[in-house]
Design a protein around this motif. Structure first.
Motif, PDB file in Angstrom:
ATOM      1  N   PHE A 196     -57.334 -13.886  18.860  1.00 59.91           N
ATOM      2  CA  PHE A 196     -58.376 -12.908  19.141  1.00 59.91           C
ATOM      3  C   PHE A 196     -59.243 -12.752  17.894  1.00 59.91           C
ATOM      4  O   PHE A 196     -58.760 -12.883  16.772  1.00 59.91           O
ATOM      5  CB  PHE A 196     -57.770 -11.544  19.499  1.00 59.91           C
ATOM      6  N   GLY A 197     -60.496 -12.456  18.099  1.00 56.68           N
ATOM      7  CA  GLY A 197     -61.386 -12.239  16.968  1.00 56.68           C
ATOM      8  C   GLY A 197     -62.464 -11.241  17.317  1.00 56.68           C
ATOM      9  O   GLY A 197     -62.770 -11.008  18.491  1.00 56.68           O
ATOM     10  N   GLU A 198     -63.010 -10.622  16.307  1.00 60.51           N
ATOM     11  CA  GLU A 198     -64.078  -9.657  16.529  1.00 60.51           C
ATOM     12  C   GLU A 198     -64.913  -9.541  15.265  1.00 60.51           C
ATOM     13  O   GLU A 198     -64.389  -9.639  14.152  1.00 60.51           O
ATOM     14  CB  GLU A 198     -63.507  -8.295  16.906  1.00 60.51           C
ATOM     15  N   ASN A 199     -66.202  -9.348  15.475  1.00 65.35           N
ATOM     16  CA  ASN A 199     -67.129  -9.199  14.365  1.00 65.35           C
ATOM     17  C   ASN A 199     -67.750  -7.809  14.433  1.00 65.35           C
ATOM     18  O   ASN A 199     -68.317  -7.424  15.453  1.00 65.35           O
ATOM     19  CB  ASN A 199     -68.221 -10.265  14.440  1.00 65.35           C
ATOM     20  N   ARG A 200     -67.620  -7.042  13.373  1.00 64.23           N
ATOM     21  CA  ARG A 200     -68.194  -5.701  13.298  1.00 64.23           C
ATOM     22  C   ARG A 200     -69.044  -5.594  12.043  1.00 64.23           C
ATOM     23  O   ARG A 200     -68.999  -6.464  11.168  1.00 64.23           O
ATOM     24  CB  ARG A 200     -67.075  -4.644  13.253  1.00 64.23           C
ATOM     25  N   GLU A 201     -69.787  -4.494  11.947  1.00 64.44           N
ATOM     26  CA  GLU A 201     -70.665  -4.304  10.792  1.00 64.44           C
ATOM     27  C   GLU A 201     -69.874  -4.253   9.495  1.00 64.44           C
ATOM     28  O   GLU A 201     -70.294  -4.787   8.464  1.00 64.44           O
ATOM     29  CB  GLU A 201     -71.475  -3.015  10.959  1.00 64.44           C
ATOM     30  N   LYS A 202     -68.702  -3.611   9.541  1.00 64.30           N
ATOM     31  CA  LYS A 202     -67.910  -3.466   8.318  1.00 64.30           C
ATOM     32  C   LYS A 202     -67.047  -4.681   8.021  1.00 64.30           C
ATOM     33  O   LYS A 202     -66.456  -4.771   6.947  1.00 64.30           O
ATOM     34  CB  LYS A 202     -67.024  -2.231   8.426  1.00 64.30           C
ATOM     35  N   GLY A 203     -66.939  -5.593   8.970  1.00 65.07           N
ATOM     36  CA  GLY A 203     -66.118  -6.765   8.719  1.00 65.07           C
ATOM     37  C   GLY A 203     -65.769  -7.490   9.999  1.00 65.07           C
ATOM     38  O   GLY A 203     -66.155  -7.079  11.101  1.00 65.07           O
ATOM     39  N   SER A 204     -65.025  -8.563   9.836  1.00 60.40           N
ATOM     40  CA  SER A 204     -64.586  -9.375  10.962  1.00 60.40           C
ATOM     41  C   SER A 204     -63.109  -9.677  10.807  1.00 60.40           C
ATOM     42  O   SER A 204     -62.551  -9.581   9.709  1.00 60.40           O
ATOM     43  CB  SER A 204     -65.375 -10.693  11.009  1.00 60.40           C
ATOM     44  N   TYR A 205     -62.473 -10.018  11.935  1.00 55.15           N
ATOM     45  CA  TYR A 205     -61.071 -10.409  11.842  1.00 55.15           C
ATOM     46  C   TYR A 205     -60.756 -11.528  12.819  1.00 55.15           C
ATOM     47  O   TYR A 205     -61.415 -11.692  13.855  1.00 55.15           O
ATOM     48  CB  TYR A 205     -60.140  -9.218  12.087  1.00 55.15           C
ATOM     49  N   ILE A 206     -59.749 -12.303  12.471  1.00 58.93           N
ATOM     50  CA  ILE A 206     -59.153 -13.309  13.359  1.00 58.93           C
ATOM     51  C   ILE A 206     -57.677 -12.964  13.453  1.00 58.93           C
ATOM     52  O   ILE A 206     -56.995 -12.831  12.433  1.00 58.93           O
ATOM     53  CB  ILE A 206     -59.343 -14.740  12.822  1.00 58.93           C
ATOM     54  N   TRP A 207     -57.178 -12.792  14.675  1.00 60.73           N
ATOM     55  CA  TRP A 207     -55.816 -12.322  14.915  1.00 60.73           C
ATOM     56  C   TRP A 207     -55.086 -13.402  15.704  1.00 60.73           C
ATOM     57  O   TRP A 207     -55.320 -13.583  16.892  1.00 60.73           O
ATOM     58  CB  TRP A 207     -55.873 -11.023  15.703  1.00 60.73           C
ATOM     59  N   GLU A 208     -54.206 -14.141  15.025  1.00 59.55           N
ATOM     60  CA  GLU A 208     -53.459 -15.232  15.660  1.00 59.55           C
ATOM     61  C   GLU A 208     -52.043 -14.766  15.985  1.00 59.55           C
ATOM     62  O   GLU A 208     -51.356 -14.194  15.142  1.00 59.55           O
ATOM     63  CB  GLU A 208     -53.407 -16.442  14.729  1.00 59.55           C
ATOM     64  N   ASN A 209     -51.609 -15.009  17.214  1.00 56.40           N
ATOM     65  CA  ASN A 209     -50.300 -14.568  17.685  1.00 56.40           C
ATOM     66  C   ASN A 209     -49.382 -15.754  17.955  1.00 56.40           C
ATOM     67  O   ASN A 209     -49.816 -16.762  18.514  1.00 56.40           O
ATOM     68  CB  ASN A 209     -50.434 -13.775  18.986  1.00 56.40           C
ATOM     69  N   SER A 210     -48.140 -15.600  17.577  1.00 52.27           N
ATOM     70  CA  SER A 210     -47.102 -16.583  17.915  1.00 52.27           C
ATOM     71  C   SER A 210     -45.881 -15.815  18.386  1.00 52.27           C
ATOM     72  O   SER A 210     -45.350 -14.976  17.647  1.00 52.27           O
ATOM     73  CB  SER A 210     -46.736 -17.444  16.694  1.00 52.27           C
ATOM     74  N   TYR A 211     -45.450 -16.074  19.620  1.00 54.46           N
ATOM     75  CA  TYR A 211     -44.295 -15.371  20.181  1.00 54.46           C
ATOM     76  C   TYR A 211     -43.082 -16.292  20.185  1.00 54.46           C
ATOM     77  O   TYR A 211     -43.138 -17.411  20.702  1.00 54.46           O
ATOM     78  CB  TYR A 211     -44.587 -14.893  21.599  1.00 54.46           C
ATOM     79  N   TYR A 212     -41.977 -15.823  19.582  1.00 51.16           N
ATOM     80  CA  TYR A 212     -40.729 -16.578  19.514  1.00 51.16           C
ATOM     81  C   TYR A 212     -39.764 -15.957  20.516  1.00 51.16           C
ATOM     82  O   TYR A 212     -39.192 -14.895  20.283  1.00 51.16           O
ATOM     83  CB  TYR A 212     -40.175 -16.536  18.096  1.00 51.16           C
ATOM     84  N   GLU A 213     -39.624 -16.648  21.653  1.00 51.74           N
ATOM     85  CA  GLU A 213     -38.940 -16.039  22.795  1.00 51.74           C
ATOM     86  C   GLU A 213     -37.471 -15.767  22.518  1.00 51.74           C
ATOM     87  O   GLU A 213     -36.933 -14.740  22.932  1.00 51.74           O
ATOM     88  CB  GLU A 213     -39.081 -16.920  24.039  1.00 51.74           C
ATOM     89  N   GLU A 214     -36.789 -16.658  21.822  1.00 49.21           N
ATOM     90  CA  GLU A 214     -35.363 -16.455  21.577  1.00 49.21           C
ATOM     91  C   GLU A 214     -35.128 -15.193  20.752  1.00 49.21           C
ATOM     92  O   GLU A 214     -34.210 -14.412  21.048  1.00 49.21           O
ATOM     93  CB  GLU A 214     -34.772 -17.666  20.852  1.00 49.21           C
ATOM     94  N   GLU A 215     -35.939 -14.980  19.739  1.00 47.99           N
ATOM     95  CA  GLU A 215     -35.795 -13.792  18.895  1.00 47.99           C
ATOM     96  C   GLU A 215     -36.544 -12.590  19.462  1.00 47.99           C
ATOM     97  O   GLU A 215     -36.374 -11.472  18.990  1.00 47.99           O
ATOM     98  CB  GLU A 215     -36.324 -14.076  17.483  1.00 47.99           C
ATOM     99  N   GLN A 216     -37.416 -12.826  20.464  1.00 47.65           N
ATOM    100  CA  GLN A 216     -38.279 -11.788  21.036  1.00 47.65           C
ATOM    101  C   GLN A 216     -39.155 -11.149  19.955  1.00 47.65           C
ATOM    102  O   GLN A 216     -39.403  -9.948  19.949  1.00 47.65           O
ATOM    103  CB  GLN A 216     -37.456 -10.727  21.771  1.00 47.65           C
ATOM    104  N   ILE A 217     -39.636 -12.007  19.066  1.00 50.37           N
ATOM    105  CA  ILE A 217     -40.479 -11.567  17.954  1.00 50.37           C
ATOM    106  C   ILE A 217     -41.891 -12.116  18.146  1.00 50.37           C
ATOM    107  O   ILE A 217     -42.083 -13.289  18.476  1.00 50.37           O
ATOM    108  CB  ILE A 217     -39.930 -12.076  16.603  1.00 50.37           C
ATOM    109  N   ASN A 218     -42.887 -11.256  17.932  1.00 48.96           N
ATOM    110  CA  ASN A 218     -44.275 -11.696  17.927  1.00 48.96           C
ATOM    111  C   ASN A 218     -44.795 -11.638  16.490  1.00 48.96           C
ATOM    112  O   ASN A 218     -44.703 -10.604  15.833  1.00 48.96           O
ATOM    113  CB  ASN A 218     -45.145 -10.820  18.823  1.00 48.96           C
ATOM    114  N   GLU A 219     -45.329 -12.756  16.028  1.00 49.40           N
ATOM    115  CA  GLU A 219     -45.892 -12.836  14.690  1.00 49.40           C
ATOM    116  C   GLU A 219     -47.409 -12.738  14.774  1.00 49.40           C
ATOM    117  O   GLU A 219     -48.053 -13.448  15.551  1.00 49.40           O
ATOM    118  CB  GLU A 219     -45.508 -14.160  14.020  1.00 49.40           C
ATOM    119  N   TYR A 220     -47.964 -11.802  13.998  1.00 51.70           N
ATOM    120  CA  TYR A 220     -49.415 -11.669  13.895  1.00 51.70           C
ATOM    121  C   TYR A 220     -49.850 -12.218  12.541  1.00 51.70           C
ATOM    122  O   TYR A 220     -49.415 -11.729  11.506  1.00 51.70           O
ATOM    123  CB  TYR A 220     -49.840 -10.199  13.926  1.00 51.70           C
ATOM    124  N   ASP A 221     -50.727 -13.188  12.560  1.00 54.48           N
ATOM    125  CA  ASP A 221     -51.371 -13.641  11.326  1.00 54.48           C
ATOM    126  C   ASP A 221     -52.801 -13.138  11.359  1.00 54.48           C
ATOM    127  O   ASP A 221     -53.620 -13.582  12.172  1.00 54.48           O
ATOM    128  CB  ASP A 221     -51.323 -15.165  11.216  1.00 54.48           C
TER     129      ASP A 221
END
Length: 250
Positions: free
Chosen positions: A154-179
């Motif tokens: 996901f990504g978004e551009n705003r006046e104060k800044g922008s971001y890129i949000w990358e998700n990786s879900y590890y099903e065995e651990e039920q963990i979602n990693e946000y970069d």
């Protein structure tokens, strides 16, 4: 966590319906007879919900482990608001006494990625609740992480800044990693780049009930947040209501 993002957190989270969510939380509290008194918010962030509940007549305490977020929360306090903000990890928080209710929203509890740590959080909540006090918190579901967010960008551009949000879900651990990669605009027009990595864990409702019981609380209800409807397979976020039941009543 949320060190660089704290500077633009409110700008990027302006689509969160805090007013609507506050009315929902107040409804849950009032149906348990809690219309005033001390209420603790765990993972209060920049204090958006804390301030709304303070306006509604509750004496609020906010706990968060980000100094940057709490600094913004204190700057946002309105005239006459006497909110106590504490820089503490919810796994080790300490209060001076008990409270009538504890709340935690915006998947703050999902950040507790180890079951034993979550049990410790629940034990502390139970310890600091008045006899029969109420604990209201939400959790993103496995469905939300696995089917809607996992391996998405996901990504978004705003006046104060922008971001890129990358998700990786590890099903065995039920963990979602946000970069999270941030480009924050400075006063001179230049952009500085920051990176943060966050981890959240999805929990089965049955596991939550088990841990609550072990901590001394009884699970009263699980709703499809933020409604009064029962949870279902398509629920993206669940709201849990638990009650302290171990202390003697005087």
């Amino acid at each position: 966590m949320y060190e660089s993002f704290a500077r633009v957190y409110d700008a990027f989270m302006d689509d969160v319906p805090y007013e609507e969510w506050s009315r929902y939380l107040i409804r849950l509290l009032e149906q348990e007879g809690i219309k005033d008194g001390l209420v603790l918010e765990l993972g209060c962030g920049t204090g958006s919900m804390t301030r709304l509940l303070d306006r509604a007549g509750y004496d609020m305490i906010g706990v968060d482990n980000s100094a940057e977020m709490l600094e913004i929360a204190m700057e946002k306090r309105e005239a006459g608001q006497d909110i106590l903000y504490l820089l503490q990890d919810m796994r080790q928080f300490e209060l001076y006494g008990t409270v009538r209710a504890v709340i935690s929203i915006c998947d703050s509890v999902n950040y507790i990625t180890e079951e034993q740590d979550l049990l410790q959080v629940f034990r502390l909540v139970n310890n600091y609740l008045d006899p029969g006090g109420i604990f209201v918190f939400d959790l993103k579901t496995i469905h939300s992480y696995r089917d809607l967010m996992g391996d998405s960008v996901f990504g978004e551009n705003r006046e104060k800044g922008s971001y890129i949000w990358e998700n990786s879900y590890y099903e065995e651990e039920q963990i979602n990693e946000y970069d999270l990669t941030l480009f924050i605009r400075e006063e001179d027009g230049r952009y500085n780049k920051f990176t943060e990595t966050h981890y959240q864990k999805a929990y089965e409702p049955e596991k939550i009930e088990e841990l609550l019981r072990e901590a001394g609380m009884r699970l009263e209800a699980v709703y499809d947040a933020f409604t009064m409807e029962p949870a279902g397979p398509d629920s993206q976020r669940l709201c849990f209501v638990a009650r302290e039941q171990g202390k003697s009543r005087r």
